[in-house]
Scaffold this motif. Structure first.
Motif, PDB file in Angstrom:
ATOM      1  N   THR A  29      -6.494  21.444   9.757  1.00 41.61           N
ATOM      2  CA  THR A  29      -6.040  20.344   8.912  1.00 41.61           C
ATOM      3  C   THR A  29      -4.513  20.295   8.928  1.00 41.61           C
ATOM      4  OG1 THR A  29      -5.870  21.714   6.933  1.00 41.61           O
ATOM      5  CG2 THR A  29      -8.021  20.650   7.355  1.00 41.61           C
ATOM      6  N   ILE A  30      -3.962  19.246   8.363  1.00 41.31           N
ATOM      7  CA  ILE A  30      -2.501  19.137   8.273  1.00 41.31           C
ATOM      8  C   ILE A  30      -1.955  20.310   7.452  1.00 41.31           C
ATOM      9  CG2 ILE A  30      -0.566  17.748   7.442  1.00 41.31           C
ATOM     10  CD1 ILE A  30      -2.335  15.261   7.907  1.00 41.31           C
ATOM     11  N   ARG A  31      -2.612  20.638   6.361  1.00 44.58           N
ATOM     12  CA  ARG A  31      -2.153  21.739   5.503  1.00 44.58           C
ATOM     13  C   ARG A  31      -2.155  23.058   6.274  1.00 44.58           C
ATOM     14  NH1 ARG A  31       1.375  22.430   2.595  1.00 44.58           N
ATOM     15  NH2 ARG A  31       0.797  20.605   1.402  1.00 44.58           N
ATOM     16  N   GLN A  32      -3.229  23.337   7.023  1.00 46.80           N
ATOM     17  CA  GLN A  32      -3.305  24.579   7.791  1.00 46.80           C
ATOM     18  C   GLN A  32      -2.204  24.646   8.846  1.00 46.80           C
ATOM     19  OE1 GLN A  32      -7.369  23.931   9.013  1.00 46.80           O
ATOM     20  NE2 GLN A  32      -8.148  25.537   7.621  1.00 46.80           N
ATOM     21  N   LEU A  33      -1.932  23.520   9.496  1.00 42.26           N
ATOM     22  CA  LEU A  33      -0.869  23.489  10.497  1.00 42.26           C
ATOM     23  C   LEU A  33       0.506  23.646   9.856  1.00 42.26           C
ATOM     24  CD1 LEU A  33      -2.299  20.665  12.746  1.00 42.26           C
ATOM     25  CD2 LEU A  33      -2.030  23.074  13.378  1.00 42.26           C
ATOM     26  N   THR A  34       0.695  23.006   8.704  1.00 44.20           N
ATOM     27  CA  THR A  34       1.971  23.136   7.992  1.00 44.20           C
ATOM     28  C   THR A  34       2.201  24.584   7.596  1.00 44.20           C
ATOM     29  OG1 THR A  34       1.786  20.874   7.152  1.00 44.20           O
ATOM     30  CG2 THR A  34       3.324  22.325   6.017  1.00 44.20           C
ATOM     31  N   ASP A  35       1.158  25.237   7.083  1.00 46.79           N
ATOM     32  CA  ASP A  35       1.282  26.643   6.694  1.00 46.79           C
ATOM     33  C   ASP A  35       1.592  27.537   7.890  1.00 46.79           C
ATOM     34  OD1 ASP A  35       0.770  25.884   4.094  1.00 46.79           O
ATOM     35  OD2 ASP A  35      -1.328  26.547   4.109  1.00 46.79           O
ATOM     36  N   ALA A  36       1.020  27.205   9.047  1.00 49.98           N
ATOM     37  CA  ALA A  36       1.264  28.002  10.250  1.00 49.98           C
ATOM     38  C   ALA A  36       2.683  27.795  10.774  1.00 49.98           C
ATOM     39  CB  ALA A  36       0.256  27.645  11.333  1.00 49.98           C
ATOM     40  N   LEU A  37       3.159  26.559  10.731  1.00 54.71           N
ATOM     41  CA  LEU A  37       4.475  26.244  11.290  1.00 54.71           C
ATOM     42  C   LEU A  37       5.622  26.511  10.325  1.00 54.71           C
ATOM     43  CD1 LEU A  37       3.462  22.917  13.051  1.00 54.71           C
ATOM     44  CD2 LEU A  37       4.077  25.064  14.178  1.00 54.71           C
ATOM     45  N   TYR A  38       5.358  26.311   9.028  1.00 58.72           N
ATOM     46  CA  TYR A  38       6.380  26.492   7.989  1.00 58.72           C
ATOM     47  C   TYR A  38       5.772  27.318   6.853  1.00 58.72           C
ATOM     48  CZ  TYR A  38       8.221  22.346  10.387  1.00 58.72           C
ATOM     49  OH  TYR A  38       8.671  21.452  11.325  1.00 58.72           O
ATOM     50  N   PRO A  39       5.734  28.643   6.984  1.00 58.81           N
ATOM     51  CA  PRO A  39       5.055  29.485   5.987  1.00 58.81           C
ATOM     52  C   PRO A  39       5.474  29.228   4.541  1.00 58.81           C
ATOM     53  CG  PRO A  39       5.642  30.786   7.894  1.00 58.81           C
ATOM     54  CD  PRO A  39       6.272  29.428   8.080  1.00 58.81           C
ATOM     55  N   SER A  40       6.706  28.892   4.285  1.00 53.72           N
ATOM     56  CA  SER A  40       7.106  28.565   2.914  1.00 53.72           C
ATOM     57  C   SER A  40       7.423  27.071   2.845  1.00 53.72           C
ATOM     58  CB  SER A  40       8.313  29.402   2.495  1.00 53.72           C
ATOM     59  OG  SER A  40       9.384  29.186   3.392  1.00 53.72           O
ATOM     60  N   GLY A  41       6.561  26.283   3.485  1.00 52.85           N
ATOM     61  CA  GLY A  41       6.797  24.860   3.660  1.00 52.85           C
ATOM     62  C   GLY A  41       6.807  24.047   2.376  1.00 52.85           C
ATOM     63  N   THR A  42       7.506  22.941   2.459  1.00 51.46           N
ATOM     64  CA  THR A  42       7.614  22.006   1.342  1.00 51.46           C
ATOM     65  C   THR A  42       6.804  20.756   1.678  1.00 51.46           C
ATOM     66  OG1 THR A  42       9.540  20.931   2.308  1.00 51.46           O
ATOM     67  CG2 THR A  42       9.954  22.834   0.867  1.00 51.46           C
ATOM     68  N   GLU A  43       6.809  19.800   0.757  1.00 50.77           N
ATOM     69  CA  GLU A  43       6.119  18.542   1.013  1.00 50.77           C
ATOM     70  C   GLU A  43       6.748  17.781   2.173  1.00 50.77           C
ATOM     71  OE1 GLU A  43       3.107  17.496  -0.153  1.00 50.77           O
ATOM     72  OE2 GLU A  43       3.162  19.549  -0.936  1.00 50.77           O
ATOM     73  N   SER A  44       8.056  17.956   2.365  1.00 53.69           N
ATOM     74  CA  SER A  44       8.694  17.287   3.504  1.00 53.69           C
ATOM     75  C   SER A  44       8.218  17.899   4.831  1.00 53.69           C
ATOM     76  CB  SER A  44      10.216  17.332   3.401  1.00 53.69           C
ATOM     77  OG  SER A  44      10.687  18.652   3.494  1.00 53.69           O
ATOM     78  N   HIS A  45       7.938  19.206   4.841  1.00 52.76           N
ATOM     79  CA  HIS A  45       7.368  19.835   6.036  1.00 52.76           C
ATOM     80  C   HIS A  45       5.966  19.281   6.296  1.00 52.76           C
ATOM     81  CE1 HIS A  45      10.329  23.205   5.203  1.00 52.76           C
ATOM     82  NE2 HIS A  45      10.646  22.770   6.403  1.00 52.76           N
ATOM     83  N   TYR A  46       5.193  19.120   5.236  1.00 48.33           N
ATOM     84  CA  TYR A  46       3.850  18.551   5.355  1.00 48.33           C
ATOM     85  C   TYR A  46       3.945  17.151   5.971  1.00 48.33           C
ATOM     86  CZ  TYR A  46      -0.842  16.989   4.007  1.00 48.33           C
ATOM     87  OH  TYR A  46      -2.129  16.513   4.024  1.00 48.33           O
ATOM     88  N   ALA A  47       4.869  16.345   5.472  1.00 49.70           N
ATOM     89  CA  ALA A  47       5.046  14.980   5.984  1.00 49.70           C
ATOM     90  C   ALA A  47       5.486  14.995   7.449  1.00 49.70           C
ATOM     91  CB  ALA A  47       6.062  14.227   5.128  1.00 49.70           C
ATOM     92  N   THR A  48       6.313  15.969   7.804  1.00 47.29           N
ATOM     93  CA  THR A  48       6.761  16.094   9.191  1.00 47.29           C
ATOM     94  C   THR A  48       5.582  16.398  10.110  1.00 47.29           C
ATOM     95  OG1 THR A  48       8.962  16.826   8.535  1.00 47.29           O
ATOM     96  CG2 THR A  48       8.242  17.432  10.762  1.00 47.29           C
ATOM     97  N   VAL A  49       4.750  17.352   9.724  1.00 50.85           N
ATOM     98  CA  VAL A  49       3.582  17.716  10.535  1.00 50.85           C
ATOM     99  C   VAL A  49       2.631  16.523  10.632  1.00 50.85           C
ATOM    100  CG1 VAL A  49       1.550  19.217  10.674  1.00 50.85           C
ATOM    101  CG2 VAL A  49       3.784  20.182  10.080  1.00 50.85           C
ATOM    102  N   GLN A  50       2.459  15.815   9.525  1.00 46.33           N
ATOM    103  CA  GLN A  50       1.594  14.632   9.519  1.00 46.33           C
ATOM    104  C   GLN A  50       2.104  13.590  10.526  1.00 46.33           C
ATOM    105  OE1 GLN A  50       1.449  12.604   5.727  1.00 46.33           O
ATOM    106  NE2 GLN A  50      -0.562  11.758   6.178  1.00 46.33           N
TER     107      GLN A  50
END
Length: 143
Positions: A29-50
């Motif tokens: 999922t987007i969340r799983q990928l965000t966590d893998a790419l940005y371990p302390s990710g923010t909502e902006s990281h989530y939006a970037t992965v999306q």
């Protein structure tokens, strides 16, 4: 409707990072990928992965499963295909398309393990057998 083949030449470094995470994790999922790419990710990281996933989907590198609330993504382009095309592009750019100088440099620059050397020899032997099927495999000299 038939899928358009992916454009393997048009993958940015950021998109490649997402593909690598998908290759390592499989479906995600987007969340799983965000966590893998940005371990302390923010909502902006989530939006970037999306956004990166949307781009990869439009280029036919990933497929989205919309059957659940959290959409799951799967890589449609395999690692070997993308690496092969990228290496071919580098060879074209640096050596006029000749692969031997590129491969020679990689082999000389890196310390290969015994297993890697065996695998490389086996690959070369297999390529020779495909090009010259009448040559017996017993004729190949092993070092």
């Amino acid at each position: 409707m038939a899928r358009t083949p992916p454009d393997v030449h048009n993958v940015t470094d950021a998109e490649l990072a997402v593909l690598q995470a998908l290759w390592d994790q499989g479906e995600a999922t987007i969340r799983q990928l965000t966590d893998a790419l940005y371990p302390s990710g923010t909502e902006s990281h989530y939006a970037t992965v999306q956004k990166l996933l949307e781009r990869l989907e439009s280029k036919n590198h990933v497929q989205r499963d919309r059957s659940s609330h959290a959409h799951c993504f799967t890589a449609m382009t395999d690692r070997e295909t993308l690496v092969g095309h990228r290496l071919r592009a580098v060879a074209e750019q640096l050596t006029g398309g000749l692969m031997a100088p590129l491969l020679s440099h990689l082999v000389r620059a890196e310390t290969l393990t015994a297993k890697e050397r065996r695998e490389l020899r086996q690959l070369i032997d297999e390529l020779d057998r495909r090009k010259h099927p009448s040559v017996s495999r017993w004729c190949v000299v092993r070092r």
